[in-house]
Design a protein around this motif. Structure first.
Motif, short mmCIF file in Angstrom:
data_model
loop_
_atom_site.label_atom_id
_atom_site.label_comp_id
_atom_site.label_asym_id
_atom_site.label_seq_id
_atom_site.Cartn_x
_atom_site.Cartn_y
_atom_site.Cartn_z
N GLU A 31 0.82 -1.21 0.00
CA GLU A 31 0.00 0.00 0.00
C GLU A 31 0.85 1.26 0.00
OE1 GLU A 31 -3.41 0.54 2.33
OE2 GLU A 31 -4.35 -1.31 1.67
N ALA A 32 1.95 1.26 0.77
CA ALA A 32 2.79 2.45 0.81
C ALA A 32 3.53 2.62 -0.52
CB ALA A 32 3.79 2.36 1.96
N THR A 33 3.92 1.52 -1.15
CA THR A 33 4.56 1.61 -2.46
C THR A 33 3.62 2.26 -3.47
OG1 THR A 33 5.62 -0.51 -1.94
CG2 THR A 33 5.86 0.31 -4.17
N GLU A 34 2.37 1.84 -3.44
CA GLU A 34 1.36 2.42 -4.34
C GLU A 34 1.15 3.89 -4.03
OE1 GLU A 34 -1.48 2.58 -7.40
OE2 GLU A 34 0.03 1.05 -6.93
N LEU A 35 1.10 4.24 -2.75
CA LEU A 35 0.93 5.63 -2.35
C LEU A 35 2.08 6.48 -2.89
CD1 LEU A 35 -0.31 7.94 -0.62
CD2 LEU A 35 1.13 7.12 1.26
N LEU A 36 3.31 6.01 -2.72
CA LEU A 36 4.49 6.75 -3.19
C LEU A 36 4.43 6.94 -4.70
CD1 LEU A 36 7.12 4.96 -0.96
CD2 LEU A 36 6.69 7.42 -0.94
N THR A 37 4.08 5.88 -5.42
CA THR A 37 3.99 5.98 -6.86
C THR A 37 2.92 6.99 -7.27
OG1 THR A 37 4.70 3.68 -7.07
CG2 THR A 37 3.67 4.67 -8.99
N GLY A 38 1.81 6.98 -6.56
CA GLY A 38 0.74 7.93 -6.84
C GLY A 38 1.12 9.38 -6.59
N LEU A 39 2.17 9.58 -5.79
CA LEU A 39 2.66 10.94 -5.54
C LEU A 39 3.65 11.38 -6.62
CD1 LEU A 39 3.11 10.76 -1.65
CD2 LEU A 39 1.38 12.05 -2.93
N GLY A 40 3.84 10.54 -7.61
CA GLY A 40 4.60 10.96 -8.78
C GLY A 40 6.08 10.66 -8.76
#
Length: 214
Positions: A61-70
């Motif tokens: 989930e945190a990996t996805e969050l980081l990716t979503g932040l660009g």
């Protein structure tokens, strides 16, 4: 690899249950989310484009969050079962299997590190060598954010890590000052910290440390 092997197998056995139980949990942690955004904004990431490593990524989930932040982000975990859950939930994201004791990464290759509850299962005597490994892969000027269970004076905790019966594998809760001191000894400089009381369903206080490699 003995401890790594045991912890990895323990998480393999509960990977699907764990992923379902904690889905969306990070999104409720406003203070921690603010610190994760600081990782993304550090010049090594925002300016130089170096990746962020979510080390001990669990179901991703945190990996996805980081990716979503660009930013460029990847997840690393000991547990093949957890990585399977991460790939299922976040297809196309980069996830790899590995150990914090010997990271498959080049010196200074990361702009930032997120180590969210990934140090808690390490025997305390082994933590200095793991922190040295984190220091090795983080670029000068990069940031590291770690989250962990904090020691609780109301339970009689003092200045030493305290083992407890984590539901997956034996873990330790750490006095914040003691863990911060180990990071200093490994060459990090503390930038910020948080500590909060246990929330609903939590047994212990929760804490974070935000640090930089000078």
């Amino acid at each position: 690899m003995g401890t790594d092997h045991g912890v990895g197998l323990a998480y393999d056995g509960v990977a699907e249950l764990y992923a379902n139980l904690f889905r969306g949990e990070l999104a409720t942690q406003e203070a921690e989310l603010a610190q994760i955004r600081r990782l993304v904004e550090t010049p090594a990431v925002a300016g130089r484009g170096l990746p962020v490593g979510d080390l001990g990524c669990g179901p991703g989930e945190a990996t996805e969050l980081l990716t979503g932040l660009g930013v460029r982000a990847f997840g690393l975990d000991l547990s093949a079962g957890m990585l399977a859950q991460a790939r299922l939930a976040h297809p196309g994201r980069p996830f790899l299997r590995g150990s914090l004791r010997s990271l498959p990464l080049a010196d200074g290759s990361l702009g930032a590190v997120l180590a969210r509850y990934s140090l808690i299962h390490l025997p305390p005597a082994e933590l200095p060598s793991v922190l040295a490994e984190l220091h090795r892969v983080l670029t000068p000027g990069g940031l590291l954010l770690t989250g962990f269970f904090a020691a609780d004076p109301e339970l009689g905790d003092r200045d030493l890590p305290v083992p407890f019966d984590h539901k997956v594998s034996t873990a330790h809760r750490w006095p914040v000052d003691t863990l911060a001191g180990l990071f200093r000894a490994a060459g990090f400089t503390e930038t910020a910290r948080t500590r909060r009381d246990p929330g609903p369903g939590e047994r212990f206080p929760q804490a974070t440390l935000l640090l930089t490699r000078p």
